[in-house]
Design a protein around this motif. Structure first.
Motif, PDB file in Angstrom:
ATOM      1  N   HIS A   1      -5.712   2.846  -9.309  1.00  0.00           N
ATOM      2  CA  HIS A   1      -5.429   4.207  -8.873  1.00  0.00           C
ATOM      3  C   HIS A   1      -6.373   4.683  -7.776  1.00  0.00           C
ATOM      4  CE1 HIS A   1      -8.497   4.579 -12.015  1.00  0.00           C
ATOM      5  NE2 HIS A   1      -8.897   5.665 -11.389  1.00  0.00           N
ATOM      6  N   LEU A   2      -7.505   4.012  -7.594  1.00  0.00           N
ATOM      7  CA  LEU A   2      -8.434   4.390  -6.538  1.00  0.00           C
ATOM      8  C   LEU A   2      -7.948   3.965  -5.163  1.00  0.00           C
ATOM      9  CD1 LEU A   2     -11.805   3.410  -8.220  1.00  0.00           C
ATOM     10  CD2 LEU A   2     -10.794   5.679  -8.077  1.00  0.00           C
ATOM     11  N   HIS A   3      -7.014   3.000  -5.126  1.00  0.00           N
ATOM     12  CA  HIS A   3      -6.572   2.432  -3.856  1.00  0.00           C
ATOM     13  C   HIS A   3      -5.131   2.799  -3.504  1.00  0.00           C
ATOM     14  CE1 HIS A   3     -10.222   0.038  -3.766  1.00  0.00           C
ATOM     15  NE2 HIS A   3      -9.990  -0.270  -5.003  1.00  0.00           N
ATOM     16  N   CYS A   4      -4.454   3.524  -4.391  1.00  0.00           N
ATOM     17  CA  CYS A   4      -3.066   3.856  -4.108  1.00  0.00           C
ATOM     18  C   CYS A   4      -3.013   5.099  -3.235  1.00  0.00           C
ATOM     19  CB  CYS A   4      -2.259   4.058  -5.393  1.00  0.00           C
ATOM     20  SG  CYS A   4      -2.561   5.642  -6.195  1.00  0.00           S
ATOM     21  N   PRO A   5      -1.909   5.329  -2.544  1.00  0.00           N
ATOM     22  CA  PRO A   5      -1.849   6.430  -1.585  1.00  0.00           C
ATOM     23  C   PRO A   5      -1.632   7.798  -2.203  1.00  0.00           C
ATOM     24  CG  PRO A   5       0.238   5.305  -1.636  1.00  0.00           C
ATOM     25  CD  PRO A   5      -0.680   4.543  -2.555  1.00  0.00           C
ATOM     26  N   SER A   6      -1.529   7.873  -3.537  1.00  0.00           N
ATOM     27  CA  SER A   6      -1.312   9.185  -4.148  1.00  0.00           C
ATOM     28  C   SER A   6      -2.502  10.092  -3.841  1.00  0.00           C
ATOM     29  CB  SER A   6      -1.153   9.033  -5.662  1.00  0.00           C
ATOM     30  OG  SER A   6      -0.047   8.221  -5.973  1.00  0.00           O
ATOM     31  N   LYS A   7      -2.221  11.305  -3.424  1.00  0.00           N
ATOM     32  CA  LYS A   7      -3.308  12.232  -3.129  1.00  0.00           C
ATOM     33  C   LYS A   7      -3.962  12.725  -4.400  1.00  0.00           C
ATOM     34  CE  LYS A   7      -1.550  13.830   1.302  1.00  0.00           C
ATOM     35  NZ  LYS A   7      -1.098  14.985   2.088  1.00  0.00           N
TER      36      LYS A   7
ATOM     37  N   TYR B   1       2.185   8.226  -7.918  1.00  0.00           N
ATOM     38  CA  TYR B   1       3.243   7.788  -7.013  1.00  0.00           C
ATOM     39  C   TYR B   1       2.718   6.576  -6.244  1.00  0.00           C
ATOM     40  CZ  TYR B   1       5.938  12.149  -7.567  1.00  0.00           C
ATOM     41  OH  TYR B   1       6.690  13.192  -8.052  1.00  0.00           O
ATOM     42  N   PHE B   2       3.414   5.450  -6.338  1.00  0.00           N
ATOM     43  CA  PHE B   2       3.009   4.237  -5.644  1.00  0.00           C
ATOM     44  C   PHE B   2       4.001   3.968  -4.510  1.00  0.00           C
ATOM     45  CE2 PHE B   2       1.263   3.830  -9.910  1.00  0.00           C
ATOM     46  CZ  PHE B   2      -0.063   3.553  -9.617  1.00  0.00           C
ATOM     47  N   LYS B   3       3.468   3.890  -3.305  1.00  0.00           N
ATOM     48  CA  LYS B   3       4.297   3.807  -2.101  1.00  0.00           C
ATOM     49  C   LYS B   3       4.896   2.425  -1.923  1.00  0.00           C
ATOM     50  CE  LYS B   3       5.715   5.316   2.013  1.00  0.00           C
ATOM     51  NZ  LYS B   3       6.676   6.417   2.166  1.00  0.00           N
TER      52      LYS B   3
ATOM     53  N   GLU C   1       4.152  19.534  -6.104  1.00  0.00           N
ATOM     54  CA  GLU C   1       5.284  19.668  -5.195  1.00  0.00           C
ATOM     55  C   GLU C   1       4.999  19.095  -3.815  1.00  0.00           C
ATOM     56  OE1 GLU C   1       6.799  23.579  -4.848  1.00  0.00           O
ATOM     57  OE2 GLU C   1       7.939  23.491  -6.704  1.00  0.00           O
ATOM     58  N   ASP C   2       3.772  19.266  -3.324  1.00  0.00           N
ATOM     59  CA  ASP C   2       3.454  18.783  -1.980  1.00  0.00           C
ATOM     60  C   ASP C   2       3.661  17.288  -1.871  1.00  0.00           C
ATOM     61  OD1 ASP C   2       2.808  21.315  -1.256  1.00  0.00           O
ATOM     62  OD2 ASP C   2       0.638  21.067  -1.573  1.00  0.00           O
ATOM     63  N   GLU C   3       3.151  16.527  -2.867  1.00  0.00           N
ATOM     64  CA  GLU C   3       3.328  15.078  -2.844  1.00  0.00           C
ATOM     65  C   GLU C   3       4.791  14.698  -2.995  1.00  0.00           C
ATOM     66  OE1 GLU C   3       0.908  16.568  -4.203  1.00  0.00           O
ATOM     67  OE2 GLU C   3      -0.948  15.584  -3.615  1.00  0.00           O
ATOM     68  N   GLU C   4       5.508  15.464  -3.814  1.00  0.00           N
ATOM     69  CA  GLU C   4       6.897  15.125  -4.066  1.00  0.00           C
ATOM     70  C   GLU C   4       7.736  15.285  -2.802  1.00  0.00           C
ATOM     71  OE1 GLU C   4       9.853  15.902  -7.862  1.00  0.00           O
ATOM     72  OE2 GLU C   4       7.942  16.932  -7.708  1.00  0.00           O
TER      73      GLU C   4
ATOM     74  N   ASP D   1      11.502   5.206  -1.586  1.00  0.00           N
ATOM     75  CA  ASP D   1      10.305   4.480  -1.160  1.00  0.00           C
ATOM     76  C   ASP D   1       9.090   4.754  -2.042  1.00  0.00           C
ATOM     77  OD1 ASP D   1       9.619   7.034  -0.470  1.00  0.00           O
ATOM     78  OD2 ASP D   1       9.261   6.624   1.651  1.00  0.00           O
ATOM     79  N   VAL D   2       9.317   5.228  -3.261  1.00  0.00           N
ATOM     80  CA  VAL D   2       8.216   5.548  -4.167  1.00  0.00           C
ATOM     81  C   VAL D   2       8.577   5.105  -5.582  1.00  0.00           C
ATOM     82  CG1 VAL D   2       7.074   7.464  -5.346  1.00  0.00           C
ATOM     83  CG2 VAL D   2       7.197   7.444  -2.866  1.00  0.00           C
ATOM     84  N   VAL D   3       7.588   4.515  -6.263  1.00  0.00           N
ATOM     85  CA  VAL D   3       7.722   4.218  -7.686  1.00  0.00           C
ATOM     86  C   VAL D   3       6.836   5.206  -8.438  1.00  0.00           C
ATOM     87  CG1 VAL D   3       7.456   2.494  -9.496  1.00  0.00           C
ATOM     88  CG2 VAL D   3       8.111   1.780  -7.201  1.00  0.00           C
ATOM     89  N   LYS D   4       7.424   5.933  -9.374  1.00  0.00           N
ATOM     90  CA  LYS D   4       6.677   6.896 -10.179  1.00  0.00           C
ATOM     91  C   LYS D   4       6.287   6.221 -11.500  1.00  0.00           C
ATOM     92  CE  LYS D   4       9.565  10.661  -8.394  1.00  0.00           C
ATOM     93  NZ  LYS D   4      10.497  11.747  -8.785  1.00  0.00           N
ATOM     94  N   ILE D   5       5.006   6.224 -11.817  1.00  0.00           N
ATOM     95  CA  ILE D   5       4.533   5.542 -13.015  1.00  0.00           C
ATOM     96  C   ILE D   5       3.635   6.468 -13.819  1.00  0.00           C
ATOM     97  CG2 ILE D   5       3.136   3.644 -13.912  1.00  0.00           C
ATOM     98  CD1 ILE D   5       5.775   2.681 -12.859  1.00  0.00           C
ATOM     99  N   GLU D   6       3.963   6.649 -15.082  1.00  0.00           N
ATOM    100  CA  GLU D   6       3.060   7.300 -16.017  1.00  0.00           C
ATOM    101  C   GLU D   6       2.139   6.235 -16.602  1.00  0.00           C
ATOM    102  OE1 GLU D   6       4.789   9.723 -19.001  1.00  0.00           O
ATOM    103  OE2 GLU D   6       5.651  11.173 -17.586  1.00  0.00           O
ATOM    104  N   HIS D   7       0.854   6.544 -16.682  1.00  0.00           N
ATOM    105  CA  HIS D   7      -0.121   5.551 -17.140  1.00  0.00           C
ATOM    106  C   HIS D   7      -1.375   6.270 -17.600  1.00  0.00           C
ATOM    107  CE1 HIS D   7      -2.712   6.054 -13.502  1.00  0.00           C
ATOM    108  NE2 HIS D   7      -1.552   6.422 -12.968  1.00  0.00           N
ATOM    109  N   THR D   8      -2.255   5.538 -18.251  1.00  0.00           N
ATOM    110  CA  THR D   8      -3.581   6.052 -18.567  1.00  0.00           C
ATOM    111  C   THR D   8      -4.574   5.440 -17.590  1.00  0.00           C
ATOM    112  OG1 THR D   8      -3.935   4.280 -20.165  1.00  0.00           O
ATOM    113  CG2 THR D   8      -3.032   6.341 -21.012  1.00  0.00           C
TER     114      THR D   8
END
Length: 382
Positions: free
Chosen positions: A24-30, A48-50, A146-149, A156-163
């Motif tokens: 999660h430190l390297h993914c583009p999610s803000k 959100y993973f691009k 909302e801004d990220e969405e 072009d995005v995979v949404k993943i719930e995770h710990t």
């Protein structure tokens, strides 16, 4: 509930058995949005993973862009390898031999003039650090993301719930690099997997199965633990739009490697029906697993499960295994070692050398020179 989560995150404590994935430190999610606490009280985040492709691009056969850790270059959307020949290309900003010599002092040392750091630089660094900070979703504030969405399109995005940090027994609830590596390979070789029936062992959050579901006919994503499987099922639902163009289907099922049979109890959640077991054994041609080799006993159990399932398949199949070698210094060896990986390799060799007159296994390494379709850090240990 939110107050407790905020207090926990403001004062994090890590026990000796805490395992933390840094994907999660390297993914583009803000931001990483905390959406709930799971059944055992662990904070669950939405990231959100691009993806560097869209379903429209795949359908039209357009070119897609590869991401590397150094620079970007173009590759085709088929099975052709990316252009690696850069020997005659001078990178932008690269110094010539004369330019380097001009910067040397009398002793031959390189003199580097550094620009003074301004207050704006320090402020920018603070903003960068804020990028990876989790955000608490409070009741009545569902628009916090909302801004990220708005920045992401559906394709072009995979949404993943995770710990983000768990005990060792719950590492399947986190996201790991090898799952992204396997997803890259699936997208690069998508014609190979098109319309296949696939089984994933240790699917965890389900990201590899979700990517496979964009090209395969049916994917059985398996793991153990009702809470983990519920999270995986939620992720499949969040990304259903990715599978719809190709008509792929993902079934989330329980598969315990420590048991010799499929769970068929109709009262148990995520159990198998007799029809589903028959479908798997009759049609499965691909088995895959990512980052499941971290405990020797579980590695042994996985290979026993692999042998049992492949022995009962009607057709031959290909097994894809992706993992990250995690190096540790051990007092026992007084050296940097990777014991889990060594045990995995030894067990894999035993499977390849198995002679029972019924099955023949062939092991082939896959070169990691295929394109990168997800934004993550592809490190040497993958």
């Amino acid at each position: 509930m939110v107050d407790l989560a905020e207090e926990e995150m403001d004062n994090p404590t890590f026990r000796s058995d805490t395992v933390l994935s840094d994907v999660h430190l390297h993914c583009p999610s803000k931001r990483h949005l905390m959406v709930r606490l799971n059944a055992v009280g662990q904070p669950v985040f939405l990231s959100y993973f691009k993806l560097l492709w869209s379903t429209e691009d795949l359908a039209s056969g357009k070119h897609v862009r590869e991401v590397t850790t150094g620079r970007e270059h173009q590759c085709t959307s088929g099975d052709e390898l990316c252009d690696k020949d850069r020997s005659n290309v001078i990178k932008e900003g690269e110094l010539t031999r004369e330019g380097v010599e001009a910067l040397l002092d009398d002793d031959g040392d390189l003199e580097v003039v550094r620009r003074p750091r301004s207050a704006s630089d320090l402020q920018a660094e603070d903003l960068l650090r804020d990028i990876v900070c989790p955000v608490i979703l409070m009741k009545g504030k569902e628009d916090a993301f909302e801004d990220e969405e708005r920045e992401c399109t559906c394709s072009d995005v995979v949404k993943i719930e995770h710990t983000m940090a768990t005990p060792l027994e719950d590492v399947g609830k986190q996201v790991w690099r090898a799952a992204f590596l396997l997803a890259d390979y699936i997208l690069f070789k998508r014609d190979t997997f098109r319309c296949c029936s696939v089984l994933e062992l240790g699917g965890g959050t389900g990201i590899s199965s979700i990517i496979m579901g964009t090209v395969a006919k049916r994917v059985y994503c398996t793991d153990v633990g009702e809470d983990l499987l519920a999270m995986c099922e939620q992720n499949v639902a969040l990304n259903k739009h990715l599978m719809e163009p190709g008509g792929g289907e993902i079934q989330v099922k329980e598969l315990d490697w420590l048991k010799d049979e499929f769970c068929t109890d109709p009262e148990a959640p995520y159990s198998w029906s007799e029809e589903e077991i028959a479908d798997l054994l009759d049609h499965c041609s691909v088995i895959m697993a990512a980052d499941v080799f971290y405990d020797d006993d579980l590695t042994d159990a996985l290979f026993r499960t692999l042998y049992r399932i492949t022995h009962n398949l009607r057709n031959s199949c290909t097994v894809y295994l992706a993992l990250e070698k995690r190096l540790n210094f051990t007092l026992r060896h007084m050296d940097v070692t990777c014991e889990a990986y060594s045990h995995f390799r030894n067990t894999l060799n035993d499977l390849e050398n198995l002679q029972d007159g019924k099955m023949k296994y062939t092991v082939e390494p896959i070169k990691l020179d295929f394109c990168q379709f997800l934004v993550y850090e592809r490190i040497e240990q993958l």
